[in-house]
Design a protein around this motif. Structure first.
Motif, mmCIF file in Angstrom:
data_model
loop_
_atom_site.group_PDB
_atom_site.id
_atom_site.type_symbol
_atom_site.label_atom_id
_atom_site.label_comp_id
_atom_site.label_asym_id
_atom_site.label_seq_id
_atom_site.Cartn_x
_atom_site.Cartn_y
_atom_site.Cartn_z
ATOM 1 N N PRO A 1 -6.529 177.320 66.908
ATOM 2 C CA PRO A 1 -6.467 178.975 66.587
ATOM 3 C C PRO A 1 -7.303 179.223 66.026
ATOM 4 N N PHE A 2 -8.181 179.940 67.324
ATOM 5 C CA PHE A 2 -9.465 180.598 67.318
ATOM 6 C C PHE A 2 -9.249 181.992 66.580
ATOM 7 N N ASP A 3 -10.988 182.802 66.198
ATOM 8 C CA ASP A 3 -11.057 184.118 65.966
ATOM 9 C C ASP A 3 -10.917 184.716 67.602
ATOM 10 N N PHE A 4 -10.781 185.211 68.779
ATOM 11 C CA PHE A 4 -10.983 185.494 69.982
ATOM 12 C C PHE A 4 -12.347 186.985 70.015
ATOM 13 N N GLY A 5 -11.561 187.818 69.100
ATOM 14 C CA GLY A 5 -13.369 188.512 68.940
ATOM 15 C C GLY A 5 -14.636 188.164 68.476
ATOM 16 N N ASN A 6 -14.812 187.376 68.280
ATOM 17 C CA ASN A 6 -16.173 186.182 67.623
ATOM 18 C C ASN A 6 -16.525 185.866 69.153
ATOM 19 N N THR A 7 -15.354 185.361 69.597
ATOM 20 C CA THR A 7 -15.960 184.762 70.901
ATOM 21 C C THR A 7 -16.432 185.270 71.830
ATOM 22 N N LEU A 8 -15.572 186.358 72.624
ATOM 23 C CA LEU A 8 -15.778 186.905 73.497
ATOM 24 C C LEU A 8 -17.251 187.989 72.738
ATOM 25 N N THR A 9 -17.261 188.659 71.704
ATOM 26 C CA THR A 9 -18.728 189.174 71.553
ATOM 27 C C THR A 9 -20.212 187.927 71.402
ATOM 28 N N THR A 10 -20.021 186.765 70.584
ATOM 29 C CA THR A 10 -21.156 185.755 71.748
ATOM 30 C C THR A 10 -21.065 185.567 72.960
ATOM 31 N N ALA A 11 -19.996 185.916 73.553
ATOM 32 C CA ALA A 11 -19.856 185.691 74.972
ATOM 33 C C ALA A 11 -21.015 186.667 75.605
ATOM 34 N N ILE A 12 -20.635 187.564 75.303
ATOM 35 C CA ILE A 12 -21.134 189.116 75.832
ATOM 36 C C ILE A 12 -22.804 189.290 75.840
ATOM 37 N N GLU A 13 -23.205 188.582 74.399
ATOM 38 C CA GLU A 13 -24.213 188.304 73.707
ATOM 39 C C GLU A 13 -25.297 187.803 74.772
ATOM 40 N N MET A 14 -24.944 186.275 75.452
ATOM 41 C CA MET A 14 -25.248 185.540 75.604
ATOM 42 C C MET A 14 -25.980 186.417 77.838
ATOM 43 N N ILE A 15 -24.650 186.525 77.986
ATOM 44 C CA ILE A 15 -25.543 187.767 79.151
ATOM 45 C C ILE A 15 -26.166 188.618 78.991
ATOM 46 N N ARG A 16 -26.230 189.053 77.914
ATOM 47 C CA ARG A 16 -27.282 190.627 77.767
ATOM 48 C C ARG A 16 -28.712 189.946 77.411
#
Length: 379
Positions: free
Chosen positions: A228-243
Motif C-alpha cells: 500500500p502507498f499514498d498515490f497523491g504523494n507519488t503523483l505530486t513527486t512525479a509532476i514536480e520532477m517533470i516541472r
C-alpha cells in the motif's frame, strides 16, 4: 504409366493398343517374374494383371507386390477368362486386387475402369505432392522460428549486458556532473552548459532504464514490490520532477487522488513520468499539460495526462503500446525507440489495470490508465 502383365503376346498387343489410342502410356511384362523386376525399378499408376500364367500366377504376383512398401498401393485389375465364381473373386481381392475384367475384354468397360483408377492415381499423387510441400513448409517454418527465437534470445542477452555495462559509467558521469553543477554559481555561463549536459545524461539514463526493463520483461524477470502507498504523494513527486526538468511547461493538476493504492509505487510513478515526458516531447509548440486523477464510480483510480501537441492518427492508436512501434509521421522528428509505452502497458497489466489513448491529429493526445485501489483481498 500402366503395366500390362500377360503371358500371351496377342493379349498384350490388344490391351496396349486400346490404352495407347486413348493416350494412356503403357509398359508390358510377359511373366510374373518380369513384372516384379519392373515394379521394383519403375513406379506405375495401375497394373493390369492376368491371373493364369505359367510360373507365378496373378495371385502370387499380387501378394508379392503387396510386400513392397513402394508398390503396395498400386491398384491391380485382374484379367481372367475362367473361374469367376465367388471363391475365385474373393481370393483375388484378398491377394491385393482391386477389380476384375473378364475375357474376352470389353473395350468400353476396360477404359471406364482404367480411367477411374488413373484419375484416382492422379488425385492421390497430387495429394502426396501437397502433403510433401506442406511438410517441407512446416519444417522450413520450424527452422526459421527456431532461428528467430535464437536471434531474439541473443538480442535480448546483448541488450541486457550492454545496458548493465552502460549503466555503471553513466552513473559515475552523472555524479561528477552533479558535483560540478554544485561548484558553479548559478550566474556563471558555464552553469548553462552543465545543466544542458545533465539533461542529456538524464535522457540517456532513462533510455538505459527502459532497455533494462525491456530485457526483464522479455525474460520474465521484471519484478514488482507491491504494497500500500499514498498515490497523491507519488503523483505530486512525479509532476514536480517533470516541472524541474522542463521549467518552460505549465503542468496543471486536476482532481483529487489522495487515495491509498496497493501496488509497486516506483513502477506506477514510472508510468506517470513516461506519460508526462511524452506529453512534453510531442507538444513542442503549446507548452501545456493537464493531469487529471481521481476515483471513478467503479472504485478504480483513474489517471489521465493530456497534451495539446501533434496528436496521433486514428489508425496508429491501436498499436501505440506495442513494442518498438513508432508513428511514421513523427519518427524522423522526435527521437525514441518505441519501448516506453510498451513497458507502461506491461506495468499496468501487472497491476490488473487498463490503459489507452484518445487522440486527434493536431489537437493533442490523452493517455490514461486505471488500477484498482487497495482492498481487503489485496492486503
Amino acid at each position: 504409366m500402366i503395366l500390362i502383365v500377360d503371358d500371351k503376346p496377342e493379349n498384350i498387343f490388344s490391351l496396349k493398343t486400346i490404352l495407347e489410342l486413348h493416350s494412356f502410356p503403357t509398359d508390358t511384362a510377359s511373366s510374373g517374374e518380369e513384372a516384379l523386376k519392373k515394379i521394383l525399378r519403375q513406379p506405375y499408376a495401375l497394373i493390369i494383371l492376368d491371373v493364369q500364367m505359367p510360373g507365378m500366377d496373378g495371385f502370387e504376383v499380387a501378394e508379392a507386390i503387396s510386400g513392397y512398401s513402394k508398390a503396395r498401393d498400386i491398384p491391380i485389375i485382374f484379367l481372367s477368362a475362367v473361374n469367376t465364381d465367388k471363391k475365385f473373386i474373393t481370393k483375388g481381392y484378398s491377394s491385393g486386387g482391386m477389380d476384375y475384367i473378364t475375357k474376352p475384354i470389353d473395350p468400353d468397360i476396360l477404359l471406364l475402369k482404367v480411367k477411374t483408377f488413373y484419375r484416382l492415381y492422379e488425385q492421390n499423387r497430387e495429394l502426396n505432392r501437397i502433403q510433401a510441400s506442406l511438410r517441407s513448409e512446416i519444417e522450413f517454418r520450424k527452422k526459421v522460428e527456431g532461428e528467430l527465437q535464437e536471434a531474439v534470445r541473443k538480442r535480448d542477452e546483448f541488450i541486457s549486458i550492454a545496458s548493465h555495462e552502460l549503466k555503471t559509467p553513466l552513473t559515475t558521469i552523472k555524479a561528477y556532473v552533479q558535483l560540478l553543477e554544485r561548484s558553479i554559481d548559478a550566474g556563471e555561463p558555464t552553469r548553462l552548459y552543465v545543466d544542458r549536459a545533465l539533461v542529456q545524461i538524464r535522457k540517456l539514463d532513462n533510455l538505459i532504464v527502459d532497455l533494462l526493463d525491456l530485457s526483464k520483461i522479455e525474460s520474465g524477470k521484471l519484478k514488482f514490490n507491491k504494497k500500500p502507498f499514498d498515490f497523491g504523494n507519488t503523483l505530486t513527486t512525479a509532476i514536480e520532477m517533470i516541472r524541474q526538468t522542463y521549467p518552460d511547461y505549465r503542468i496543471t493538476r486536476k482532481g483529487a487522488a489522495d487515495v491509498e493504492v496497493y501496488g509497486d509505487e516506483m513502477r506506477i510513478e514510472q508510468v506517470i513520468i513516461n506519460y508526462l515526458t511524452n506529453a512534453v516531447k510531442y507538444s513542442p509548440d503549446r507548452k501545456e499539460v493537464d493531469v487529471d486523477a481521481g476515483v471513478r464510480a467503479d472504485g478504480r483510480l483513474f489517471v489521465q495526462v493530456r497534451d495539446y501537441g501533434i496528436g496521433i492518427p486514428k489508425d496508429h492508436q491501436e498499436n501505440i503500446f506495442s513494442k518498438f512501434y513508432r508513428v511514421e509521421e513523427s519518427a524522423n522528428r522526435f527521437q525514441g525507440l518505441g519501448i516506453g509505452l510498451y513497458i507502461c502497458a506491461e506495468i499496468i497489466r501487472r497491476h490488473e489495470g487498463e490503459y489507452g489513448v484518445e487522440s486527434e491529429p493536431g489537437r493533442g493526445s490523452a493517455f490514461y490508465f486505471s488500477v484498482p485501489l487497495k482492498t481487503e483481498q489485496t492486503l
